[in-house]
Design a protein around this motif. Structure first.
Motif, PDB file in Angstrom:
ATOM      1  N   HIS A  25     -11.651   4.361   1.444  1.00 22.74           N
ATOM      2  CA  HIS A  25     -11.074   2.975   1.538  1.00 22.74           C
ATOM      3  C   HIS A  25      -9.949   3.769   1.360  1.00 22.74           C
ATOM      4  CE1 HIS A  25      -8.936  -0.065  -1.395  1.00 22.74           C
ATOM      5  NE2 HIS A  25      -9.374  -0.832  -0.253  1.00 22.74           N
ATOM      6  N   ASN A  26      -9.524   4.816  -0.181  1.00 24.49           N
ATOM      7  CA  ASN A  26      -8.310   5.103  -0.134  1.00 24.49           C
ATOM      8  C   ASN A  26      -7.154   5.431   1.310  1.00 24.49           C
ATOM      9  OD1 ASN A  26      -8.405   4.773  -2.781  1.00 24.49           O
ATOM     10  ND2 ASN A  26      -9.284   6.654  -3.400  1.00 24.49           N
ATOM     11  N   ALA A  27      -7.811   6.366   2.087  1.00 24.87           N
ATOM     12  CA  ALA A  27      -7.029   6.324   3.058  1.00 24.87           C
ATOM     13  C   ALA A  27      -6.627   5.526   4.329  1.00 24.87           C
ATOM     14  CB  ALA A  27      -8.031   7.691   3.683  1.00 24.87           C
ATOM     15  N   LEU A  28      -7.835   4.841   4.017  1.00 27.28           N
ATOM     16  CA  LEU A  28      -7.428   2.893   4.383  1.00 27.28           C
ATOM     17  C   LEU A  28      -6.677   2.769   4.105  1.00 27.28           C
ATOM     18  CD1 LEU A  28      -8.156   1.066   7.062  1.00 27.28           C
ATOM     19  CD2 LEU A  28     -10.026   0.155   5.548  1.00 27.28           C
ATOM     20  N   TRP A  29      -6.046   2.620   2.720  1.00 21.71           N
ATOM     21  CA  TRP A  29      -5.039   1.818   2.037  1.00 21.71           C
ATOM     22  C   TRP A  29      -4.559   2.359   2.326  1.00 21.71           C
ATOM     23  CZ3 TRP A  29      -4.823  -3.068  -0.586  1.00 21.71           C
ATOM     24  CH2 TRP A  29      -4.057  -3.063  -1.023  1.00 21.71           C
ATOM     25  N   HIS A  30      -3.846   3.000   2.621  1.00 21.11           N
ATOM     26  CA  HIS A  30      -2.471   4.542   2.625  1.00 21.11           C
ATOM     27  C   HIS A  30      -2.159   3.439   4.587  1.00 21.11           C
ATOM     28  CE1 HIS A  30      -1.974   5.631  -1.545  1.00 21.11           C
ATOM     29  NE2 HIS A  30      -2.906   6.450  -1.303  1.00 21.11           N
ATOM     30  N   ALA A  31      -2.911   3.755   5.462  1.00 20.81           N
ATOM     31  CA  ALA A  31      -2.826   3.877   6.493  1.00 20.81           C
ATOM     32  C   ALA A  31      -2.671   2.333   6.751  1.00 20.81           C
ATOM     33  CB  ALA A  31      -3.590   4.279   7.064  1.00 20.81           C
ATOM     34  N   LEU A  32      -2.973   1.450   6.528  1.00 17.73           N
ATOM     35  CA  LEU A  32      -3.112  -0.016   6.827  1.00 17.73           C
ATOM     36  C   LEU A  32      -1.476  -0.289   6.166  1.00 17.73           C
ATOM     37  CD1 LEU A  32      -5.621  -2.129   5.228  1.00 17.73           C
ATOM     38  CD2 LEU A  32      -4.785  -1.555   7.942  1.00 17.73           C
ATOM     39  N   LYS A  33      -0.518   0.562   5.299  1.00 19.26           N
ATOM     40  CA  LYS A  33       0.834  -0.042   4.831  1.00 19.26           C
ATOM     41  C   LYS A  33       2.010   0.780   5.860  1.00 19.26           C
ATOM     42  CE  LYS A  33      -0.032   0.807  -0.499  1.00 19.26           C
ATOM     43  NZ  LYS A  33       0.965   1.100  -1.253  1.00 19.26           N
ATOM     44  N   LYS A  34       1.172   1.065   6.838  1.00 19.75           N
ATOM     45  CA  LYS A  34       2.145   2.200   8.447  1.00 19.75           C
ATOM     46  C   LYS A  34       2.301   0.373   9.522  1.00 19.75           C
ATOM     47  CE  LYS A  34       1.139   6.549   6.841  1.00 19.75           C
ATOM     48  NZ  LYS A  34       0.821   7.422   7.684  1.00 19.75           N
ATOM     49  N   GLU A  35       3.408   0.113   9.831  1.00 18.46           N
ATOM     50  CA  GLU A  35       3.588  -0.837  11.215  1.00 18.46           C
ATOM     51  C   GLU A  35       2.852  -0.278  12.220  1.00 18.46           C
ATOM     52  OE1 GLU A  35       7.357  -3.442  11.709  1.00 18.46           O
ATOM     53  OE2 GLU A  35       7.699  -1.162  13.237  1.00 18.46           O
ATOM     54  N   ALA A  36       3.035   1.292  11.944  1.00 20.87           N
ATOM     55  CA  ALA A  36       2.163   1.641  13.682  1.00 20.87           C
ATOM     56  C   ALA A  36       0.731   1.091  13.497  1.00 20.87           C
ATOM     57  CB  ALA A  36       2.427   3.125  13.507  1.00 20.87           C
ATOM     58  N   PHE A  37       0.049   1.123  11.965  1.00 21.60           N
ATOM     59  CA  PHE A  37      -1.043   1.313  12.533  1.00 21.60           C
ATOM     60  C   PHE A  37      -1.812  -0.226  13.031  1.00 21.60           C
ATOM     61  CE2 PHE A  37      -5.274   0.737  10.191  1.00 21.60           C
ATOM     62  CZ  PHE A  37      -6.060   2.173   9.811  1.00 21.60           C
TER      63      PHE A  37
END
Length: 244
Positions: free
Chosen positions: A43-55
């Motif tokens: 979850h934590n890795a996913l949460w930070h990845a979702l903050k990036k527009e490219a994701f």
């Protein structure tokens, strides 16, 4: 972008709840030639990845079971009030199949335009993203729009920008919508905009002064009235008693 996913054996509301309590996020990957597959992610890795527009707008590389595959983010569900991702969906990418995606606009050089620099205008972003269709190899991360030539009152339509090679816009309703426009700031008004207010104030001032002006004729009338009343004010002379 790369991320790691793990196979998920159990499904259902209870299993997903227990998974979230351990810091994992349930998900699914579907499409392509394979069958839909249940997955779980940190979850934590996913949460930070979702903050990036490219994701959200590019092709991702997912490692699952020791194999790498290309996927696209299709749906994300969040908890109503907690900072928690409750579920996530991915779609497998086929190199020969066209994709339908939403890609963000990046508006640049607005501060160099005549409208913003000299004419006190602000940029009105009518559209922040665009639906497009293209092959996976042609998918852009964003579409850049140059606003340096904009002037006061101008609008930029979709057919006036250059889309990346291999990209086709998917429009619904208007075939050539406005994507951005230049408008005056709220505090700016023409110089003569206050003239009506000034004109309206003048009659108001005259109206206030009117009672004082009417006082003079009234005084004049009183003076005339006083002259006419003067004879009536004289008392008749007393007659002397007659002598016997």
């Amino acid at each position: 972008m790369k991320f790691v996913a793990f196979e998920r054996a159990k499904q259902g509301t209870g299993a997903s709840r227990r998974l979230r309590n351990t810091g994992k996020t349930p998900g699914i990957v579907y499409g392509g030639e394979g069958q839909p597959q249940l997955i779980e992610l940190d979850h934590n890795a996913l949460w930070h990845a979702l903050k990036k527009e490219a994701f959200h707008s590019t092709i991702l590389e997912m490692e699952l079971g020791g194999k790498a595959g290309k996927v696209l983010l299709r749906d994300v569900q969040y908890h109503p009030y907690k900072q928690q991702v409750t579920h996530i969906d991915f779609q497998r990418v086929d190199a020969k199949t066209k994709l339908h995606m939403k890609v963000p606009f990046h508006y640049v050089k607005a501060e160099e335009s005549q409208a913003v620099k000299f004419e006190n205008c602000v940029v009105n972003h009518v559209m922040s993203e665009l639906d497009i269709s293209c092959l996976p190899a042609d998918l852009p991360e964003f579409i850049e729009v140059d606003l340096s030539g904009m002037k006061k009152g101008m609008s930029l339509h979709l057919n006036e920008i250059t889309l990346p090679k291999g990209v086709t816009a998917v429009t619904r309703g208007k075939p050539n919508p406005v994507i951005v426009s230049m408008v005056l700031t709220g505090g700016e008004e023409p110089a003569d905009a206050t003239a009506p207010a000034a004109d309206a104030a003048a009659p108001a001032a005259d109206a206030k002064a009117a009672p004082a002006g009417k006082g003079a004729p009234a005084a004049k009338g009183d003076a005339k009235g006083g002259d006419k009343a003067a004879p009536a004010a004289k008392a008749p002379a007393a007659k002397a008693p007659a002598k016997k």
